[in-house]
Design an enzyme around this catalytic site. Sequence first.
Site, short mmCIF file in Angstrom:
data_model
loop_
_atom_site.label_atom_id
_atom_site.label_comp_id
_atom_site.label_asym_id
_atom_site.label_seq_id
_atom_site.Cartn_x
_atom_site.Cartn_y
_atom_site.Cartn_z
CG HIS A 149 -2.07 0.91 1.11
ND1 HIS A 149 -2.00 2.26 1.37
CD2 HIS A 149 -3.33 0.67 0.71
CE1 HIS A 149 -3.20 2.81 1.14
NE2 HIS A 149 -4.02 1.87 0.74
CG ASP A 202 -8.43 -4.35 -2.91
OD1 ASP A 202 -7.63 -3.40 -3.05
OD2 ASP A 202 -9.66 -4.23 -3.02
C1 SDX Z 1 -6.23 0.00 -2.95
O1 SDX Z 1 -4.38 4.45 -2.02
C2 SDX Z 1 -5.35 3.87 -1.42
O2 SDX Z 1 -5.77 4.25 -0.35
C3 SDX Z 1 -5.95 2.70 -2.16
C4 SDX Z 1 -6.98 1.86 -1.42
C5 SDX Z 1 -8.24 2.64 -1.16
O3 SDX Z 1 -8.97 2.26 -0.23
O4 SDX Z 1 -8.56 3.55 -1.96
O5 SDX Z 1 -6.42 1.42 -0.18
C6 SDX Z 1 -7.37 0.63 -2.24
O6 SDX Z 1 -5.99 0.35 -4.08
C7 SDX Z 1 -5.36 -0.98 -2.21
C8 SDX Z 1 -4.17 -1.48 -3.09
C9 SDX Z 1 -4.68 -2.59 -3.99
N1 SDX Z 1 -3.60 -3.00 -4.94
C10 SDX Z 1 -2.97 -4.17 -4.84
O7 SDX Z 1 -3.16 -4.98 -3.94
C11 SDX Z 1 -2.02 -4.43 -6.01
C12 SDX Z 1 -0.69 -4.97 -5.46
N2 SDX Z 1 -0.03 -3.87 -4.75
C13 SDX Z 1 0.98 -3.11 -5.48
O8 SDX Z 1 0.71 -2.93 -6.84
C14 SDX Z 1 1.47 -1.88 -4.70
O9 SDX Z 1 1.73 -2.30 -3.43
C15 SDX Z 1 0.60 -0.64 -4.64
C16 SDX Z 1 0.23 -0.17 -6.00
C17 SDX Z 1 -0.62 -0.89 -3.83
C18 SDX Z 1 1.44 0.44 -3.94
O10 SDX Z 1 2.52 0.70 -4.75
P1 SDX Z 1 3.60 1.83 -4.37
O11 SDX Z 1 3.26 2.56 -3.15
O12 SDX Z 1 3.84 2.62 -5.62
O13 SDX Z 1 4.82 1.00 -3.97
P2 SDX Z 1 5.95 0.58 -4.96
O14 SDX Z 1 5.33 0.05 -6.22
O15 SDX Z 1 6.90 1.72 -5.07
O16 SDX Z 1 6.62 -0.66 -4.20
C19 SDX Z 1 7.69 -0.46 -3.29
C20 SDX Z 1 8.48 -1.77 -3.38
C21 SDX Z 1 8.89 -2.14 -4.80
O17 SDX Z 1 10.03 -2.95 -4.70
P3 SDX Z 1 11.52 -2.25 -4.88
O18 SDX Z 1 11.46 -1.42 -6.16
O19 SDX Z 1 11.70 -1.39 -3.65
O20 SDX Z 1 12.47 -3.42 -4.96
O21 SDX Z 1 7.62 -2.85 -2.94
C22 SDX Z 1 7.43 -3.76 -4.02
C23 SDX Z 1 7.77 -3.02 -5.30
O22 SDX Z 1 8.21 -3.92 -6.30
N3 SDX Z 1 6.02 -4.15 -3.98
C24 SDX Z 1 5.57 -5.38 -4.19
C25 SDX Z 1 4.17 -5.30 -4.02
N4 SDX Z 1 3.83 -4.05 -3.75
C26 SDX Z 1 4.97 -3.33 -3.73
N5 SDX Z 1 6.20 -6.55 -4.49
C27 SDX Z 1 5.43 -7.64 -4.62
N6 SDX Z 1 4.08 -7.65 -4.47
C28 SDX Z 1 3.42 -6.49 -4.18
N7 SDX Z 1 2.11 -6.50 -4.03
#
Ligand code: SDX
Length: 446
Positions: free
Chosen positions: A322, A380
Amino acid sequence: MTLARAVPAPSGPKKVKTVKVVDSETGAEMAELPVLTGTVGADVIDVRTLQAQTGLFTYDPGYTATASCESKITYIDGDKGELRYRGIPIEQLAEHSDFLEVCHLLLYGNLPIGGEKEAFAKGVTYHTMLHEQVNFLFRGFRRDAHPMALMVGLVGALSAFYSDSSDVDDPEQRAIASYRLIAKMPTIAAMAYKWSIGQPFVYPRNDLGYAENLLHMMFAVPCEPYQVNPVVARAMDLMLILHADHEQNASTSTVRLAGSSGANPFACIAAGIACLWGPAHGGANEAVLEMLEEIGTPNRIPEFIERAKDRDDPFRLMGFGHRVYKNYDPRAKIMRETCHQVLDELGVRDEAQLKIAMELEKIALDDPYFVERNLYPNVDFYSGIILSAMGIPRTLFTAVFAVARTIGWIAQWSEMHTDPSQKIGRPRQVYSGETERDFVPVDQRG
Ligand code: SDX
């Protein structure tokens, strides 16, 4: 009956001090900027005069550290995993309140007192029907169209039917549009479901509660009476509470940005629905079930954990991570507890998906990759399992999320229209393209 009521207006964050921007090479002071504070949470540097003082913009792709507005509606403490609607912790609202009461809280700033709840509920109930012509719009969609495609199209089209509540500068019209959208979203979501399965639309009933009505419109058929299961109705009401609002998330920011141009409320909410659909946002609940299905058995979990950690593999653990929560999403905690209760009370014995989800969570939370990045289950991760157990088809998961989030979008949109500092949203950029060059006639190119 006037529906317009005072929506708490932003009063302007208070200045607490200033900070200076200094050129680290020359030591010259470039700018002095105010630091503003709210009631709780991070203070902010007011950069509105930065360009005038320095000619510089700020740079923050994805707005990871940028406050786009002042708001009094929802507060999240990402480090502690806390969520509060108008100051009330989500855990207390989940235990003691119901969705329509939470809608009143989010929109007007307080839980209803006296006859306010009945008046609000009546205002919503008597707007649940759609203009009969809307039914014909469905005929333009294939039966297998994704319900979110229908939601985007139909909600955007409502402005063609309700132009008497499209003047965003009239508080009374904003109020009517707010009631119409809160009231009609369940009707549209249920109609999208009925359209996809070839069953006739079921009209809303004024004797049913909000969650009950949604379930009745989805599952009733004209041939026999349909009794909504009270356990399912309570679980749905809880799901709606948990998904109602969440600060300036991507879809809420989309609604605010669309609203900042003066677009009508129906167009703004349609824009929010479109954004919510993305798998990185509200579409994740559907993606979680697809992921659990692909994993299939607990012994394949390590394989998927490794894929999620592999930078070269686009696979991510859906329902994990998140932007704001660097701790357990409090909504996921509540939903994990509700999962067991709903599955037990509904006698849904196929807990295979729940077992895989809990094993996946356990393994991930012990893995350094996830621990170092503060990746925890989000809203989710469990919601799809509950929705499935309630009989909601997977393609409708995000539509249910949109039904719930409509009150959040409306409350934020209404607040934006009362904010004296409100301007049309227009971010800048850092340009790295070609410098000026001349047009070359086609016979001289190459
Ligand atoms: C919702 O914003 C809100 O409030 C949203 C929400 C709401 O109520 O409105 O809470 C609802 O959208 C919840 C999120 C649902 N999405 C998912 O579950 C999809 C999977 N999650 C990811 O796509 C991700 O965690 C996000 C999009 C939710 C957040 O992404 P960020 O903040 O941009 O974080 P990032 O992509 O910069 O990740 C930081 C690191 C990265 O690794 P490094 O580059 O540091 O090596 O964490 C890793 C990412 O690769 N990472 C994950 C991951 N999420 C982040 N690695 C594996 N699996 C994941 N799910």
